[in-house]
Design an enzyme around this catalytic site. Structure first.
Site, PDB file in Angstrom:
ATOM      1  N   HIS A 128       0.820  -1.228   0.000  1.00 59.96           N
ATOM      2  CA  HIS A 128       0.000   0.000   0.000  1.00 59.96           C
ATOM      3  C   HIS A 128       0.853   1.278   0.000  1.00 59.96           C
ATOM      4  CE1 HIS A 128      -3.693  -2.173   0.411  1.00 59.96           C
ATOM      5  NE2 HIS A 128      -3.382  -2.700   1.572  1.00 59.96           N
ATOM      6  N   ASP A 165      -2.838 -10.597  -2.517  1.00 63.34           N
ATOM      7  CA  ASP A 165      -3.396 -10.067  -1.265  1.00 63.34           C
ATOM      8  C   ASP A 165      -4.848  -9.660  -1.551  1.00 63.34           C
ATOM      9  OD1 ASP A 165      -2.263  -8.668   1.535  1.00 63.34           O
ATOM     10  OD2 ASP A 165      -3.997  -7.637   0.678  1.00 63.34           O
ATOM     11  N   HIS A 167      -6.400  -7.151  -0.639  1.00 64.26           N
ATOM     12  CA  HIS A 167      -6.518  -5.708  -0.879  1.00 64.26           C
ATOM     13  C   HIS A 167      -5.734  -5.313  -2.123  1.00 64.26           C
ATOM     14  CE1 HIS A 167      -6.977  -6.292   3.550  1.00 64.26           C
ATOM     15  NE2 HIS A 167      -8.081  -5.613   3.276  1.00 64.26           N
ATOM     16  N   ASP A 252      -4.805 -12.792   3.159  1.00 67.25           N
ATOM     17  CA  ASP A 252      -6.043 -12.331   3.782  1.00 67.25           C
ATOM     18  C   ASP A 252      -7.282 -12.536   2.909  1.00 67.25           C
ATOM     19  OD1 ASP A 252      -4.861 -10.474   2.103  1.00 67.25           O
ATOM     20  OD2 ASP A 252      -4.829  -8.846   3.578  1.00 67.25           O
TER      21      ASP A 252
END
Ligand SMILES: [Zn+2]
Length: 350
Positions: A128, A165, A167, A252
């Site tokens: 991120h 991931d 996200h 995740d």
């Protein structure tokens, strides 16, 4: 007969010094992974690699000098967060240098031919983090720094970054949005944090067509990911022909993860690793570097990481297949169809 070890992990107890308190991205994540690998008898079958700290000039491949100094000074002043959800402590700057250095070390081990696959367990995670700001538990973008290192030191021109991931890797996307040397491929839950990663984000300028997003609705599972990797990632790679594969390995999207709503089983991570391994063997002598991103259920994280390593190393202790009885959802077919439509002008054989 013992065969030669071709798979390694980057680990250092100093990765535990990035203290985050009661936060899901905590040091117990690494303790869980290492404990599980030990319990499975896997540690002795892996090359254990010590990371070096990244030099500031190497962090500058991906981040502004100003931002790097900001993180250094926040840590020195004893701040405990840089935003609502990104915690730091006095040691975090140095640990973040080590985490980025772990990814660099992993690239060196694979590019030198010493090993085929290296998984770096560096934390804080990175995908991120944008050039001038950290966010989403991330300080320095480890996978991006690894990609820049591979381009600078080994003159690579085609690097594939797979971000599985749950996200979207907004930071990584931003860094290579105009860069055709890096094909950024991301599967992620949508809607979800950080809100980026739509079909329409395909790169720009010379990098147009080299950013590939597959946003998926909550509940997507093994069969969906299998379909996307098989029907979309594979033909994409047949055209891009990566010289090195980097994986932003977040876990995740697991069905038991507390932060997201996807439905992957633990064995799905072996399944995805198997497909990535096949692509790597076809185009880049099997070279794969993985860096740890998310994954917040301690047991699920450890199992998923083990299954990835098991599949890459070929121990055959877990099943690298999708869980039985999981059905492909129409949503995923639609997602692939929409993205194919969008990218066909850049990748005609999709
Ligand atoms: Zn994540």
């Amino acid at each position: 007969m013992t065969s030669k070890i071709r798979t390694g992990i980057v680990y250092d107890d100093r990765f535990l010094l990035h203290e985050t308190g009661m936060h899901p991205e905590k040091k117990e994540r690494l303790k869980s992974i290492m404990g599980f690998l030990e319990q499975k008898g896997a540690l002795e079958k892996l090359e254990l690699i010590e990371p070096r700290k990244a030099r500031v000039e190497e962090i500058e491949y991906a981040h502004t000098k100003n931002y790097i100094e900001e993180i250094e000074s926040y840590c020195a002043k004893g701040y405990n967060a840089i935003d609502m959800d990104t915690m730091i402590c006095s040691a975090s700057y140095e640990v973040a240098l080590l985490s980025a250095g772990g990814a660099i070390t992993a690239v060196d081990k694979v590019m030198s031919g010493e090993l085929d696959h290296v998984f770096s367990f560096g934390r804080p995670p990175g995908h991120h983090a944008e050039p001038n700001r950290g966010m989403g538990f991330c300080l320095f973008n480890n996978v991006a720094i690894a990609a820049y290192h591979a381009m600078k030191e080994y003159n690579l021109e085609r690097i594939l970054i797979i971000d599985w991931d749950v996200h979207h890797g907004n930071g990584t996307q931003v860094m290579f949005y105009h860069d055709p040397r890096v094909l950024f491929f991301s599967t992620h839950q949508s809607p979800a944090y950080p809100g980026t990663g739509s079909f329409n984000e395909v790169g720009a300028g010379k990098g147009e067509g080299y950013t590939v997003n597959v946003p998926l609705p909550p509940g997507s599972g093994d069969a969906d990911y299998e379909y996307i990797f098989q029907e979309f990632l594979r033909p994409l790679c047949d055209q891009f022909k990566p010289q090195l594969i980097l994986v932003s390995s977040g876990h995740d999207a697991h069905e038991n993860d507390p932060l997201a709503g996807m439905a992957l089983s633990s064995q799905a991570y072996g399944m995805m690793a198997k497909m990535v391994k096949e692509i790597a063997e076809k185009y880049c002598d099997g070279k794969i570097v993985l860096v740890l991103e998310g994954g917040y259920n301690l047991n699920a994280l450890a199992e998923a990481v083990f299954n990835v390593l098991d599949t890459l190393a070929g121990w055959g202790m877990s099943s690298p297949e999708k869980k039985e009885g999981v059905l492909l959802r129409q949503n995923s077919k639609n997602a692939v169809e929409m993205q194919t439509e969008k990218l066909k002008e850049f990748w005609p054989d999709l």
